[in-house]
Design a protein around this motif. Structure first.
Motif, PDB file in Angstrom:
ATOM      1  N   TYR A  54      10.593  40.734  35.492  1.00 43.44           N
ATOM      2  CA  TYR A  54      11.936  41.033  34.964  1.00 43.44           C
ATOM      3  C   TYR A  54      11.923  41.476  33.324  1.00 43.44           C
ATOM      4  CZ  TYR A  54      13.682  38.552  38.658  1.00 43.44           C
ATOM      5  OH  TYR A  54      14.303  38.223  40.166  1.00 43.44           O
ATOM      6  N   ASN A  55      10.706  42.030  33.134  1.00 45.28           N
ATOM      7  CA  ASN A  55      10.593  42.710  31.834  1.00 45.28           C
ATOM      8  C   ASN A  55      10.972  42.005  30.351  1.00 45.28           C
ATOM      9  OD1 ASN A  55       9.403  44.908  30.310  1.00 45.28           O
ATOM     10  ND2 ASN A  55      11.383  46.072  30.288  1.00 45.28           N
ATOM     11  N   ILE A  56      10.622  40.512  30.565  1.00 43.82           N
ATOM     12  CA  ILE A  56      11.254  39.614  29.495  1.00 43.82           C
ATOM     13  C   ILE A  56       9.919  39.587  28.711  1.00 43.82           C
ATOM     14  CG2 ILE A  56      12.042  37.368  28.664  1.00 43.82           C
ATOM     15  CD1 ILE A  56      13.554  37.605  31.617  1.00 43.82           C
ATOM     16  N   PRO A  57       9.907  39.842  27.464  1.00 42.60           N
ATOM     17  CA  PRO A  57       8.792  39.684  26.361  1.00 42.60           C
ATOM     18  C   PRO A  57       8.473  38.154  26.482  1.00 42.60           C
ATOM     19  CG  PRO A  57      10.102  41.071  25.341  1.00 42.60           C
ATOM     20  CD  PRO A  57      10.930  40.420  26.500  1.00 42.60           C
ATOM     21  N   LEU A  58       7.160  37.740  26.616  1.00 42.24           N
ATOM     22  CA  LEU A  58       6.705  36.485  26.812  1.00 42.24           C
ATOM     23  C   LEU A  58       5.650  36.100  25.362  1.00 42.24           C
ATOM     24  CD1 LEU A  58       5.910  33.719  27.927  1.00 42.24           C
ATOM     25  CD2 LEU A  58       4.142  34.877  29.243  1.00 42.24           C
ATOM     26  N   VAL A  59       6.139  35.216  24.657  1.00 43.90           N
ATOM     27  CA  VAL A  59       5.164  34.715  23.634  1.00 43.90           C
ATOM     28  C   VAL A  59       4.594  33.417  23.886  1.00 43.90           C
ATOM     29  CG1 VAL A  59       4.963  34.033  21.202  1.00 43.90           C
ATOM     30  CG2 VAL A  59       6.823  35.900  21.831  1.00 43.90           C
ATOM     31  N   VAL A  60       3.211  32.898  23.936  1.00 45.90           N
ATOM     32  CA  VAL A  60       2.539  31.805  24.164  1.00 45.90           C
ATOM     33  C   VAL A  60       2.087  31.151  22.976  1.00 45.90           C
ATOM     34  CG1 VAL A  60       0.703  30.995  25.683  1.00 45.90           C
ATOM     35  CG2 VAL A  60       1.839  32.958  26.389  1.00 45.90           C
ATOM     36  N   HIS A  61       2.307  29.887  22.754  1.00 46.66           N
ATOM     37  CA  HIS A  61       1.782  29.095  21.774  1.00 46.66           C
ATOM     38  C   HIS A  61       0.905  28.311  22.197  1.00 46.66           C
ATOM     39  CE1 HIS A  61       2.085  26.086  18.781  1.00 46.66           C
ATOM     40  NE2 HIS A  61       2.456  26.891  17.730  1.00 46.66           N
ATOM     41  N   PHE A  62      -0.359  28.404  21.679  1.00 41.48           N
ATOM     42  CA  PHE A  62      -1.443  27.523  22.000  1.00 41.48           C
ATOM     43  C   PHE A  62      -1.274  26.589  20.966  1.00 41.48           C
ATOM     44  CE2 PHE A  62      -2.590  31.105  24.711  1.00 41.48           C
ATOM     45  CZ  PHE A  62      -3.362  30.524  25.819  1.00 41.48           C
ATOM     46  N   ASP A  63      -1.689  25.271  21.275  1.00 45.01           N
ATOM     47  CA  ASP A  63      -1.751  24.167  20.598  1.00 45.01           C
ATOM     48  C   ASP A  63      -2.917  23.357  20.153  1.00 45.01           C
ATOM     49  OD1 ASP A  63       0.205  22.171  19.070  1.00 45.01           O
ATOM     50  OD2 ASP A  63      -1.069  20.885  20.458  1.00 45.01           O
ATOM     51  N   GLY A  64      -3.690  23.243  20.895  1.00 45.27           N
ATOM     52  CA  GLY A  64      -5.046  22.424  20.845  1.00 45.27           C
ATOM     53  C   GLY A  64      -5.944  22.540  22.179  1.00 45.27           C
ATOM     54  N   TYR A  65      -5.733  21.462  22.800  1.00 39.99           N
ATOM     55  CA  TYR A  65      -6.392  21.006  24.259  1.00 39.99           C
ATOM     56  C   TYR A  65      -6.388  22.372  25.267  1.00 39.99           C
ATOM     57  CZ  TYR A  65      -2.096  21.351  27.390  1.00 39.99           C
ATOM     58  OH  TYR A  65      -1.084  21.413  28.100  1.00 39.99           O
ATOM     59  N   ASP A  66      -5.309  23.147  25.025  1.00 40.07           N
ATOM     60  CA  ASP A  66      -5.032  24.319  26.097  1.00 40.07           C
ATOM     61  C   ASP A  66      -5.906  25.334  25.696  1.00 40.07           C
ATOM     62  OD1 ASP A  66      -3.755  24.559  23.908  1.00 40.07           O
ATOM     63  OD2 ASP A  66      -1.861  25.157  24.680  1.00 40.07           O
ATOM     64  N   VAL A  93      -2.809  28.078  16.106  1.00 39.77           N
ATOM     65  CA  VAL A  93      -2.226  27.218  14.917  1.00 39.77           C
ATOM     66  C   VAL A  93      -3.336  27.219  13.962  1.00 39.77           C
ATOM     67  CG1 VAL A  93      -0.531  25.951  16.200  1.00 39.77           C
ATOM     68  CG2 VAL A  93      -2.802  25.171  16.004  1.00 39.77           C
ATOM     69  N   SER A  94      -4.656  27.680  14.131  1.00 41.59           N
ATOM     70  CA  SER A  94      -5.539  27.855  13.129  1.00 41.59           C
ATOM     71  C   SER A  94      -6.546  28.952  13.262  1.00 41.59           C
ATOM     72  CB  SER A  94      -6.306  26.527  13.370  1.00 41.59           C
ATOM     73  OG  SER A  94      -7.229  26.373  14.471  1.00 41.59           O
ATOM     74  N   LYS A  95      -7.378  29.031  12.161  1.00 43.52           N
ATOM     75  CA  LYS A  95      -8.485  30.176  12.275  1.00 43.52           C
ATOM     76  C   LYS A  95      -9.487  29.932  13.331  1.00 43.52           C
ATOM     77  CE  LYS A  95      -7.774  31.253   7.522  1.00 43.52           C
ATOM     78  NZ  LYS A  95      -8.529  31.370   6.114  1.00 43.52           N
ATOM     79  N   ASP A  96      -9.712  28.667  13.505  1.00 38.95           N
ATOM     80  CA  ASP A  96     -10.812  28.135  14.421  1.00 38.95           C
ATOM     81  C   ASP A  96     -10.149  28.379  15.891  1.00 38.95           C
ATOM     82  OD1 ASP A  96     -13.307  26.389  15.072  1.00 38.95           O
ATOM     83  OD2 ASP A  96     -11.788  25.748  16.316  1.00 38.95           O
ATOM     84  N   MET A  97      -8.829  28.279  16.210  1.00 39.03           N
ATOM     85  CA  MET A  97      -8.407  28.589  17.421  1.00 39.03           C
ATOM     86  C   MET A  97      -8.234  29.988  17.721  1.00 39.03           C
ATOM     87  SD  MET A  97      -4.548  27.435  18.964  1.00 39.03           S
ATOM     88  CE  MET A  97      -5.334  25.855  19.272  1.00 39.03           C
ATOM     89  N   TYR A  98      -8.158  30.900  16.631  1.00 40.14           N
ATOM     90  CA  TYR A  98      -8.167  32.280  16.831  1.00 40.14           C
ATOM     91  C   TYR A  98      -9.276  32.478  17.266  1.00 40.14           C
ATOM     92  CZ  TYR A  98      -8.494  37.249  15.346  1.00 40.14           C
ATOM     93  OH  TYR A  98      -8.646  38.577  15.442  1.00 40.14           O
ATOM     94  N   LYS A  99     -10.443  32.130  16.754  1.00 38.32           N
ATOM     95  CA  LYS A  99     -11.916  32.428  17.280  1.00 38.32           C
ATOM     96  C   LYS A  99     -12.045  31.940  18.739  1.00 38.32           C
ATOM     97  CE  LYS A  99     -13.891  32.024  12.553  1.00 38.32           C
ATOM     98  NZ  LYS A  99     -14.889  31.079  11.816  1.00 38.32           N
ATOM     99  N   GLN A 100     -11.566  30.809  19.012  1.00 42.28           N
ATOM    100  CA  GLN A 100     -11.562  30.363  20.443  1.00 42.28           C
ATOM    101  C   GLN A 100     -10.949  31.177  21.348  1.00 42.28           C
ATOM    102  OE1 GLN A 100     -13.500  28.333  21.799  1.00 42.28           O
ATOM    103  NE2 GLN A 100     -12.471  27.814  23.890  1.00 42.28           N
ATOM    104  N   SER A 112      -1.422  35.996  16.539  1.00 38.14           N
ATOM    105  CA  SER A 112      -1.075  35.601  15.197  1.00 38.14           C
ATOM    106  C   SER A 112      -1.445  34.505  14.572  1.00 38.14           C
ATOM    107  CB  SER A 112       0.510  35.772  15.022  1.00 38.14           C
ATOM    108  OG  SER A 112       0.972  37.111  14.958  1.00 38.14           O
ATOM    109  N   ILE A 113      -1.731  34.044  13.580  1.00 42.92           N
ATOM    110  CA  ILE A 113      -2.323  32.631  13.127  1.00 42.92           C
ATOM    111  C   ILE A 113      -0.865  31.906  12.509  1.00 42.92           C
ATOM    112  CG2 ILE A 113      -3.857  31.025  11.893  1.00 42.92           C
ATOM    113  CD1 ILE A 113      -5.781  33.127  12.238  1.00 42.92           C
ATOM    114  N   ILE A 114      -0.461  31.042  13.296  1.00 48.11           N
ATOM    115  CA  ILE A 114       0.991  30.327  12.425  1.00 48.11           C
ATOM    116  C   ILE A 114       0.650  28.741  12.521  1.00 48.11           C
ATOM    117  CG2 ILE A 114       3.340  30.089  12.679  1.00 48.11           C
ATOM    118  CD1 ILE A 114       3.437  32.595  14.085  1.00 48.11           C
ATOM    119  N   GLU A 225      -8.639  19.128  18.712  1.00 50.00           N
ATOM    120  CA  GLU A 225      -7.292  19.389  17.677  1.00 50.00           C
ATOM    121  C   GLU A 225      -6.932  20.762  17.479  1.00 50.00           C
ATOM    122  OE1 GLU A 225      -5.539  16.721  16.804  1.00 50.00           O
ATOM    123  OE2 GLU A 225      -7.095  15.251  15.748  1.00 50.00           O
ATOM    124  N   GLY A 226      -5.569  21.037  17.258  1.00 52.13           N
ATOM    125  CA  GLY A 226      -5.053  22.342  16.803  1.00 52.13           C
ATOM    126  C   GLY A 226      -5.067  22.220  15.343  1.00 52.13           C
TER     127      GLY A 226
END
Length: 273
Positions: A54-66, A93-100, A112-114, A225-226
């Motif tokens: 349906y052409n709806i933008p999707l933003v995915v927030h990763f937290d840690g375990y996922d 949520v972190s630079k470490d998660m960005y690398k992962q 984006s790192i937030i 952890e995140g």
């Protein structure tokens, strides 16, 4: 809970799943939803095809375990390559998660790192209570938060400073194990388990403590952890923190300035600091 929803969605029969997909699609279109935020990677996997159709933008927030845990990567993670293609943006949520996430082949231009946030109307700077000899830990009693290591470190500290105490906030699958450990060591008069508390109650505990303990570590299932919110809350209150060089922890705590960072599993350095 999005983890429960994702797991349940994965096991319902195809007829019910098809009906649920139509209901979700109708809700999104009928309410003119302009974008969807999926909290956790598995939720993103479940919603990505609908958003794409349906052409709806999707933003995915990763937290840690996922982003780390083996069983998640072996199941939902098999679809992450498609999720990364269809998502408009990805939050780490972190630079470490960005690398992962980059290791998992996510497009660096979409990430984006937030960092996680905290309620600054409740948790704010308070001078450390220098009369207090109470340490505090706060979080779920699960392997990646290392509550048993914190207990063992405190037990060594209490041999030298027997008037120190440890207050542990939270519940979880390792709670009974930790209670048994405290009894086995013989420090039940110095360690208290206070269960789940409100944010205001936790803030009051922080304001009457001399230090915060969190021994985050990567588990046997690669869970991680995140950026622990309790760590942010304790630091915001000005409470000295002893934690590990793990995930986003070292992005919150500056070693020997706002707290102390030790290696994962290093009980001796926890005691030292």
């Amino acid at each position: 809970d999005s983890k429960i929803i994702s797991n349940d969605f994965n096991v319902i029969n195809e007829k019910d799943k098809s009906h649920l997909v139509k209901c979700i699609a109708n809700y999104l279109t009928n309410n003119n939803i302009s974008a969807v935020l999926a909290n956790y990677g598995p939720s993103g996997v479940e919603i990505m095809n609908i958003c794409h159709q349906y052409n709806i933008p999707l933003v995915v927030h990763f937290d840690g375990y996922d982003a780390y845990r083996s069983d998640i990567l072996d199941s939902f993670g098999r679809e992450y390559h498609r999720l990364f293609e269809k998502a408009s943006a990805i939050i780490a949520v972190s630079k470490d998660m960005y690398k992962q996430l980059r290791k998992l082949k996510a497009d660096k231009n979409k990430i984006s790192i937030i960092p996680c946030g905290y309620n600054d109307s409740i948790f704010s700077y308070h001078p450390v209570n220098r009369e207090s000899k109470q340490f505090v830990s706060c979080g779920r009693f699960v392997e990646k938060k290392g509550p048993d290591i914190s207990i063992n470190a405190f037990a060594e500290l209490s041999k030298k400073y027997p008037d120190c105490t440890l207050k542990m906030v939270g519940e979880g699958p390792l709670l009974n194990h930790c209670k048994s450990l405290v009894k086995k060591i013989g420090i039940q008069d110095s360690v208290s388990f206070v269960g789940i508390k409100t944010q205001k109650e936790i803030n009051a505990i922080y304001n009457n403590s001399c230090g915060f303990l969190l021994h985050s570590l990567k588990t046997s299932s690669r869970d991680s952890e995140g950026t622990p919110v309790a760590l942010l809350e304790a630091a915001a209150c000005g409470l000295p923190v002893i934690t590990t060089d793990h995930a986003g922890n070292n992005e919150v705590i500056t070693h020997k300035r706002t707290g102390f960072i030790v290696e994962e599993g290093n009980k001796e350095n926890m005691v030292k600091y």
